[in-house]
Structures are given as structure tokens and as C-alpha cells.
Scaffold this motif. Structure first.
Motif, PDB file in Angstrom:
ATOM      1  N   LEU A 125       5.353  -3.161   9.711  1.00  0.00           N
ATOM      2  CA  LEU A 125       4.842  -2.729   8.415  1.00  0.00           C
ATOM      3  C   LEU A 125       4.064  -1.419   8.528  1.00  0.00           C
ATOM      4  O   LEU A 125       4.050  -0.621   7.612  1.00  0.00           O
TER       5      LEU A 125
ATOM      6  N   GLU B  73       4.798   1.027  10.361  1.00  0.00           N
ATOM      7  CA  GLU B  73       5.698   2.172  10.542  1.00  0.00           C
ATOM      8  C   GLU B  73       5.831   3.004   9.284  1.00  0.00           C
ATOM      9  O   GLU B  73       6.222   4.152   9.327  1.00  0.00           O
ATOM     10  N   ASP B  74       5.564   2.369   8.109  1.00  0.00           N
ATOM     11  CA  ASP B  74       5.809   3.081   6.864  1.00  0.00           C
ATOM     12  C   ASP B  74       4.699   4.048   6.530  1.00  0.00           C
ATOM     13  O   ASP B  74       3.545   3.786   6.774  1.00  0.00           O
ATOM     14  N   GLY B  75       5.070   5.134   5.917  1.00  0.00           N
ATOM     15  CA  GLY B  75       4.068   6.113   5.507  1.00  0.00           C
ATOM     16  C   GLY B  75       3.894   6.106   4.015  1.00  0.00           C
ATOM     17  O   GLY B  75       4.670   5.532   3.310  1.00  0.00           O
TER      18      GLY B  75
ATOM     19  N   ALA C 170       0.842  -1.196   0.000  1.00  0.00           N
ATOM     20  CA  ALA C 170       0.000   0.000   0.000  1.00  0.00           C
ATOM     21  C   ALA C 170       0.877   1.245   0.000  1.00  0.00           C
ATOM     22  O   ALA C 170       1.900   1.304   0.666  1.00  0.00           O
ATOM     23  N   GLY C 171       0.488   2.222  -0.761  1.00  0.00           N
ATOM     24  CA  GLY C 171       1.217   3.473  -0.748  1.00  0.00           C
ATOM     25  C   GLY C 171       2.437   3.472  -1.637  1.00  0.00           C
ATOM     26  O   GLY C 171       3.114   4.481  -1.772  1.00  0.00           O
TER      27      GLY C 171
END
Lengths: 222, 240
Positions: free
Chosen positions: A218, A220-222, A154-155
Motif C-alpha cells: 500500500l 508503494e502508491d504516491g 489517502a491521496g
């Protein structure tokens, strides 16, 4: 943790109830896949009946992929990912919530596709005792593995291409086991299917465990 | 600083590997006898099995290094995981190719969908996915974190692949060396262990080099970043 899970699952299902993406786009897509298989394999009932279990699970896998992509696309826009991180919800709870929401949508899809193969392919669903637990275990496995890879991709700008590459090989054991279990159930010798059901349960437990352990990292990611 | 990624240690390692390969070839192709049932095709064994086992070992190192990265968050573990998976992928490809050739001769087909072959193919695709994650154009720390989680998931697949012949009834033959009643000719057994040692050396040799290359790639990335920052600074100074 369970309360957080219920919150996230409730949110996702409410989102689906209002946007109806799964209902209006994913479900018709799944039926379309069933029709395409029938066109490709010549609607001669002989071939279709023999390969019904495989086609059914391939259709579930492909439409499930869309459902997973959708479930995590809603988390990656408008800074929702940051909001989710800041919300203080337990990552394991978020994971379970996502899994639950995806699993509910998948189960609805599977019922629909089940009706599809009964009506279109003439399958005989009388061994319910094996079919239902197979569906449940396979769905949990799909949803758990899908959620791990869904949040991971995602992202990312390449998520549409990356997610299938990562997820489909992981889900191959589910496809194999669920297909084999269905084959024995539809073929009228359910005894063989229980071992495959066992494999599905192990897979689901494995990925649920891995998801619970790694979701914090997982997220933690932006 | 020297020009390559070699050091006295790796040169010795490389020389040993190459000499070992030559000796292995001699033993595998000439000195060891033909098998009673498999005849000459058994010689495939000395490449096929060692590459497979060393590849499994390589993926376990990837899994271990991924755990190490998730616990310590240090660059070394990340690079180690990546380097090991790359070399493992090459070895697994060698396993698949040698297995397909062997299968064509003994089974009559290149490929058959039994549990061992299917799982090996899946493991290979999983590793390719892992390597794809490592090449994502992301901030390094984020990429390393994603890669570590994907790397972790190679573990169950490797275990399932290794035990496939024990867990399922397969066309592929089961463990041959470790079975107690295995009667294997002494020279054949020696050739097999030689194969293990040589492919193990090859793996370590390539691993060290890949580790250093990946490490240097990270340094180049850093240089690019420092350069960009310095450039922005200069622009800012120019304006004020």
C-alpha cells in the motif's frame, strides 16, 4: 521495526500535540454526536439507558473515522508520502506506528465519551474488569483496520466518500461485539461479555496481521 | 476477431447452462416432493443455497486471484479477481433476495438480524466497496494494487459468513446436507446437487464473459493512452 514504529507514532502524536485537531475538532464532534442521539431519542432516560452501549460505540466509530482520515491526510500532502517511502523505514514499522498513534487518540476519545455517557445518559461503569479490556481490544481493531484502509484511500480525490464505504462494513463486527460486551457489562451480567471480547481480540489480531503483511504494497502508491 | 466476447467454448457452456436451468426448474418446482415441515417453500432451497455457495466460491477465487496479483503483478490475475467478484456479487444478491422471500414465508419477516444474515449483508457491502475501488479513476497498476489488497480482505468475511450458523446460535438453519444424520429425500438431494452444478456453470459462463469484457476495457484504456501520446508527439513535431 519497533524503533521505526515508535518514531512514526511519536511524530504523529507530536503533530497532534501541536495542531490539536483531534482535541479541538474531533472530541467536540464526538460529544455533539452524543447530544444529538439524546435529542433524537427523546432524553427520556429509559430509552437512552437501554441503547447506551450502541450509541457509545457508534459515536466512537464516527469520531474514529475522522481521526483515521486526519491521520492519513497528513501523509498525503506536500509529497510526504514520497518522503515516507524514501525514509527507508520498515513498512511494517510505519503501520504499527500509525496504529499506535491512532489508538492513543481513540483511547482518549473513548475516555471522554465514557465520561459523556456516564454524565449525560446515566450509565453505570462499575464492571471495569470487562469494560477496559473491551475498549483496548476494540481500539486496536479500529486502529488496525482504519490504518489499512486509511493509507489505501489517502491521496485519492474521493477519499472522503470512499473511506467510510470501505471501512464501516469492515468495522461492523467491532461495533457488534463491543456493543454486546458493553451491554452485558453495563447490564450487570459481565459473564456474557467475555465471548464478545474474544471476538474483538481475534478481529484486532487479524487486521494487525493483514496490515503488517500488506502495508508495504500500500505504501508503494504516491 | 468476432464481434462479442463469445467463443465456441462459451457458446457450448451457455447452452448447457440454459438447458440446465430449465431442467433445474422442472426438478425444483415440479418433480421434487414438498418437504414435511417446510412444505412447498422448501423449493426456495434449490436456488438459495447453490447461489450462496457459488458466490462464496467466487469470492474465494477473488481472494486467490488477489494473492496471485500481489505475487506476480500480472494483469490476468487482476482481471480474474474483478470478474469473479462481479459475478459473485450478482449471485449473492440472488441469495439475499431469495432468502428474504423465504424468510417472509417461514419466519414471517423479510429480515432478521441473526449472525448469518448480518454477515451476509456485510459481505455484500464489502464486495460493493471492492467493486467501487475497482472503478476508481486511477492509473491502472495502482488501482489493481489497491483492489488486490481490498480483495484479500474479502477472505475472512467470506469464511465468517459461511461458518456463521456453526459459530453462533442462529435463527437461520445450519448446514443440512453435510450433517451425518440428515435424512433427505433422494430426489431433493439430486435437485440440490443439480442446482449446484447449474449455478456453477452459470458462474463459469458469466466469469469468462466478464473476464473478456474487462480485458477489452483495459485494451481500450491503452488505446486511449497511446492516442494521447501520439497526439502530444504530433504537437511537438508541429512546433519544432
Amino acid at each position: 521495526m519497533l524503533r521505526d514504529a515508535a518514531l512514526v507514532a511519536g511524530k504523529d502524536l507530536r503533530l497532534e500535540a501541536r495542531s490539536r485537531v483531534a482535541l479541538n475538532q474531533v472530541a467536540p464532534f464526538a460529544l455533539l454526536v452524543l447530544m444529538l442521539f439524546a435529542f433524537a431519542l427523546d432524553p427520556d432516560r429509559g430509552i437512552l439507558a437501554r441503547v447506551t452501549p450502541g450509541l457509545y460505540w457508534v459515536a466512537v466509530l464516527f469520531s474514529g473515522l475522522l481521526a483515521v482520515q486526519r491521520a492519513f491526510a497528513v501523509e498525503s500532502t506536500d509529497g510526504v508520502a514520497d518522503a515516507l517511502r524514501l525514509s527507508g523505514l520498515d513498512p511494517a514499522g510505519v503501520f504499527l506506528g500509525k496504529v499506535a498513534a491512532v489508538a492513543v487518540q481513540l483511547l482518549a476519545l473513548e475516555v471522554l465519551l465514557g465520561l459523556g455517557v456516564v454524565v449525560l445518559y446515566g450509565a453505570d461503569p462499575s464492571s471495569v474488569a470487562l469494560l477496559v479490556p473491551t475498549c483496548l481490544a476494540a481500539t486496536l481493531g479500529l486502529a488496525a483496520a482504519g490504518s489499512v484502509y486509511g493509507i489505501l484511500a489517502a491521496g485519492l480525490r474521493v477519499r472522503e466518500t470512499l473511506l467510510p464505504l470501505l471501512l464501516l462494513p469492515v468495522l461492523a463486527p467491532v461495533l457488534i461485539a463491543a456493543t454486546s460486551a458493553f451491554e452485558s457489562a453495563l447490564g450487570g451480567f459481565p459473564g456474557e461479555g467475555w465471548r464478545w471480547l474474544g471476538l474483538l481480540v481475534v478481529f484486532a489480531a487479524l487486521y494487525t496481521g493483514l496490515g503488517l503483511a500488506t502495508f508495504g504494497v500500500l505504501l508503494e502508491d504516491g | 476477431m468476432n464481434d462479442g466476447t463469445s467463443s465456441p467454448g462459451t457458446r457450448v457452456l451457455g447452452a448447457l447452462t440454459l438447458i440446465g436451468m430449465a431442467v433445474l426448474l422442472a426438478f425444483a418446482l415440479v418433480i421434487s416432493p414438498a418437504d414435511e415441515t417446510q412444505e412447498e417453500t422448501v423449493r426456495m432451497f434449490y436456488v438459495h443455497v447453490p447461489t450462496a455457495l457459488v458466490a462464496f466460491g467466487a469470492f474465494f477465487l477473488t481472494v486467490a486471484a488477489s494473492v496471485g496479483y500481489l505475487l506476480r503483478r500480472s494483469e490476468g490475475w487482476d482481471v480474474m479477481a474483478g470478474a469473479s467478484a462481479e459475478v459473485g456479487a450478482v449471485l449473492l444478491a440472488a441469495t439475499l433476495v431469495s432468502g428474504m422471500l423465504w424468510g417472509r414465508v417461514t419466519w414471517g419477516v423479510y429480515w432478521t438480524w441473526d449472525a448469518r444474515l448480518t454477515l451476509t449483508a456485510l459481505l455484500f457491502v464489502l464486495v460493493l466497496g471492492y467493486l467501487a475501488v475497482r472503478r476508481l479513476p486511477l492509473e491502472r497498476e495502482r488501482r489493481s494494487r489497491l483492489a488486490a489488497v481490498v480483495g484479500l480482505l474479502l477472505g475472512p468475511a467470506t469464511v465468517a459468513c459461511h461458518y456463521a450458523t456453526t459459530w453462533w446460535r442462529t435463527l437461520h438453519q445450519g448446514p443440512t446436507i453435510t450433517t451425518a444424520d440428515a435424512k433427505m429425500d433422494g430426489t431433493m438431494l439430486f435437485t440440490f446437487f443439480l442446482g449446484m452444478v447449474v449455478f456453477g456453470l452459470l458462474y463459469v459462463w458469466l466469469l469468462v464473459h466478464r473476464f473478456r469484457v474487462l480485458w477489452l476495457e483495459h485494451r481500450v484504456e491503452d488505446l486511449g493512452l497511446d492516442e494521447a501520446i501520439a497526439e502530444r508527439r504530433r504537437e511537438a513535431v508541429g512546433v519544432s
